[in-house]
Every structure is written in C-alpha cells, then in structure tokens.
Design an enzyme around this catalytic site. Sequence first.
Site, short mmCIF file in Angstrom:
data_model
loop_
_atom_site.label_atom_id
_atom_site.label_comp_id
_atom_site.label_asym_id
_atom_site.label_seq_id
_atom_site.Cartn_x
_atom_site.Cartn_y
_atom_site.Cartn_z
N GLU A 1 -7.68 1.74 -13.12
CA GLU A 1 -7.00 2.57 -12.68
C GLU A 1 -5.59 3.19 -12.71
OE1 GLU A 1 -9.09 1.86 -7.53
OE2 GLU A 1 -6.85 1.36 -8.29
N TYR B 1 -10.30 -3.89 -11.09
CA TYR B 1 -10.24 -2.14 -10.38
C TYR B 1 -8.85 -2.29 -10.84
CZ TYR B 1 -8.18 -3.57 -5.54
OH TYR B 1 -7.42 -4.24 -5.13
N CYS C 1 0.71 -1.03 -0.10
CA CYS C 1 0.31 0.13 -0.07
C CYS C 1 1.14 1.19 -0.11
CB CYS C 1 -0.62 0.03 1.22
SG CYS C 1 -2.21 1.40 1.45
N LYS D 1 -0.52 5.05 -5.60
CA LYS D 1 -1.49 5.53 -7.00
C LYS D 1 -2.58 6.29 -6.92
CE LYS D 1 -4.39 2.42 -6.70
NZ LYS D 1 -5.13 1.36 -6.50
N GLU E 1 -26.42 14.66 -0.98
CA GLU E 1 -27.83 14.68 -1.51
C GLU E 1 -28.79 13.88 -1.82
OE1 GLU E 1 -30.11 18.50 -2.14
OE2 GLU E 1 -27.88 18.97 -3.03
N CYS F 1 -1.45 1.94 -3.01
CA CYS F 1 -2.65 2.73 -2.92
C CYS F 1 -1.96 3.94 -2.73
CB CYS F 1 -3.74 2.03 -1.96
SG CYS F 1 -3.09 1.39 -0.56
N HIS G 1 -27.27 20.94 0.86
CA HIS G 1 -27.98 21.62 0.29
C HIS G 1 -26.96 22.97 -0.88
CE1 HIS G 1 -30.01 22.07 -3.63
NE2 HIS G 1 -30.35 23.29 -3.26
#
Length: 455
Positions: free
Chosen positions: A183, A179, A43, A51, A442, A48, A437
């Site tokens: 990616e 993935y 990682c 990346k 939302e 990760c 909002h």
Amino acid sequence: MASFDYDLFVIGAGSGGVRAARIAAGYGARVAIAEESRIGGTCVIRGCVPKKLMVYASRIAGDLNDAAGFGWAVGDRRFDWSAFQAAMQREVARLEGIYAGNLQRAGAEIIRDRAVVTGPNEVRLVAAERTITAGRILVATGNRPVLPDVPGMEHAVTSNDMFDLPALPEKAVVVGGGYIALEFASILNGLGVPTSVLYRGEQVLRGFDREVRDKLADALRTRGIDVRTGVQVAGIDKTAAGLAVRLADGAALDTDLVLAATGRRPNTTGLGLETAGVTLDESGAVIVNALSQTSVSSIYAVGDVTNHAQLTPVAIREGHAFADTVFGGKESFADLTAIPTAIFTTPEVGTIGLSEEAACAAHTAVDVYKAEFRPMRNILAGRDERSFMKVVVDAVTDRVLGVHIMGPEAGEMIQLVGIAVAMGATKGDFDRTMAVHPTAAEELVTLRTPSTRHR
C-alpha cells in the site's frame, strides 16, 4: 461482594477499546479508559484512516492523466505535500475529537495516562502514581511495527512515521511484501516517488490467493514500481547522498528513504500482564478464549494485542462482543471464519474466504469461476490495466467458499459480497441475482462456466 472503583477499566483507546467502553457504559457499567497517546489508536491516528487519505491523494495523478481520454484539458499538476499533510492531520484531529466525545457521552471516563496491570483487579496509573481497582480489566493496546534485525535498520522508518515525513523523498525503498508494504509503495509511486519493493519471499502477499498475488505484482510493476522478490537485505548504510541498501547478492540501491514494513508485534511489553498471571504466546500476544477472556478470569483482551487478525473491524467486533457478553447479559462471539478485507494498492484488491489453493486443500471438489477484463473507464483513458475476479465454489454443496477481486473499487465490492458469503450463499444464489449494467461488479453474477475444475 467486593467493591471496586470501576466495573470496567480499559487499557488502550483504540478502535476495540473505545467500542467496548462505549457499549459497556451504555449497559450502565462504571467505565474508565486509559490512553497514554491519542484517542483513536492506530487506525485513526497512524493507520487506516490517514493511509486511505494518502491513497486518495496518490490516485489523483492517475485521474489527471486519464482525463485527456475523456476530453478534459488539465493544466497545473503540482502536488503540495505540506498542504495535503495539514489537511490530513486536521481530519485525524476531527475524528479523534469524535471518538473522545462518543466516550464521554456514553458516560465513560477518559484517563490520559499509562496504565499497568498490577493484579487481577488492579491497575497502576504511571504518571499519576495512583492505583485503581476494577471488576473487569480489558487490554486493548494493539500492536506496533518492528524493525527487522538487519545492520543499519535504525536508519529506516516504519509505517507510523510515514504520516509525518517533513517532505516526500526523491527515491524510496520499501522492505517487505505484505499489504502495508505494498500500500505504501503504491502511495509513493502515485505521488511521483520512484519506489522499489524488496521482499525475501518468492511472491508478495503471502497467504492470499496465488493468482491474485501474481497479477497484483505484475500490475504494480506495470505502474512503475520496482518489485523484487527473493531478495535479502544485508544492511543499510548512511551515505553523503542519503542511504544505500545493501543486498545479500552484493547489489546496492541508493535511496533517500527506507520504509521497513516486515511485521508488527503486540503491545504487551511493560504492561505487567505476566506478573498478574496472564498467559502470553511466544510473540507476546495475549492468549484468550472465544469470549476474549485470558487465563485470569477478570482480565480480557481484544484486537491486535491478541494477534487474531490485525484488522480494525475485528477489534471493534471483539470489543462489542465482550461488552455484550460481560455487561449486556447476552453471550456474543466475533465470527472470524470469513473476514472481508481490502488491500488499498492501486489497483485495489478485495478478498473474502478461501483462496483457490486453500479450498482445494480442504474440499474434495472445487470449481473456480474467473473473469478478466479492461474496465470501461480504462478503455477511453488508454490504460491496458485489467480487472480480475475469481469465485471459488464447493462443487459438492455449491456453496461459495471465496471471492477475490482486483481492480477499481474492489474494497467496496468485497464488503457487499461479504454479506452473501457470511450468509452461506451458493453459486446458484449468485446466478439468480440480477446484474447491474454497466458495472464491473456484474461479472460476479454472470459467470456461468468454471474456468477450472479441481477433483
């Protein structure tokens, strides 16, 4: 009572091993952790963290293009790969230092060596040619990318190599549809590299919600990525100009770089686990029970080496639970039933829980709520790209079974949604939550009418 050199010996200083070592040492255990490479594991060093930095770099070009819609005049748009790479590696080195410092402050001893299991309570340090004993051994060696068995695949690189490329390629081909493949395809595309994705399945992201898979594939194509499904790579040839990727249908693609992202395998080769009596599955993964214990009572394993879920937070949670259970006196489990996760493509995907298909297979009545819209920013930017949200609900109990998001900040949203889903939130709980909002999130609390009812 047997006397050992350490109460705990950890093999592998990645996310899971480091967390287990730190927590166990905090409980007063005598801990050593062996690492033959760099502290931080996949990682931090080659996964990760760097990346995600590459993802940020790849999105800036799009931000610059969008700026004109908001009244900004942007000049020079050159990208310096070498400068970015140096900055990325400085950050990786900084984090590696933090990981090592945390271990030392907790009282764990770091051993820079390869460790091999030679018995239920014994490991051998290869370089030092020394044998060490421990009351417990924890295997946290992670996994590694593997190249598919295709002629010429030795000319390809893996995800490990992407952070050390001497230069960006002129063109790239990514083999795979998971993935990691998508990616890196997004990263290359964002950095201006014409990129093709070749996947043998009928749609990318096998195992994810089907509608999200379809919409992401379309969005990637719209952004200029050549996503091809149902294709088989027959071979890779070295040419005077670079590489040629041969397909089973006779077509060929000329490229400078082939990234093979077709799978990963647990790092158990040569660890001595079978000799010590530890049972592995057919892929080489360590088989463990709910408490991370192997078939040998004194040997445990956490993280990717068990092939449970190849995600850093899973390894960290398993490592922490192991230390709590064995050294903290409080039995603890890593709950893997609902894991929030993100795919850092552009656009981004965040998901937790059951897909619509899986929910229908497991429940007699399912309601599906959906929203699709252009994010506010995209309107002035002149982008047609749309966000998509889906909430999957058990129509009998009203419990939310899954949430799937595609669009900006999907990863951030799904982390917070994950808390609610893990707590057993109902659709009524979502409905009672006041909206913020104007935000994209939302939409998750303003969906009122099911788009689909499955009975």
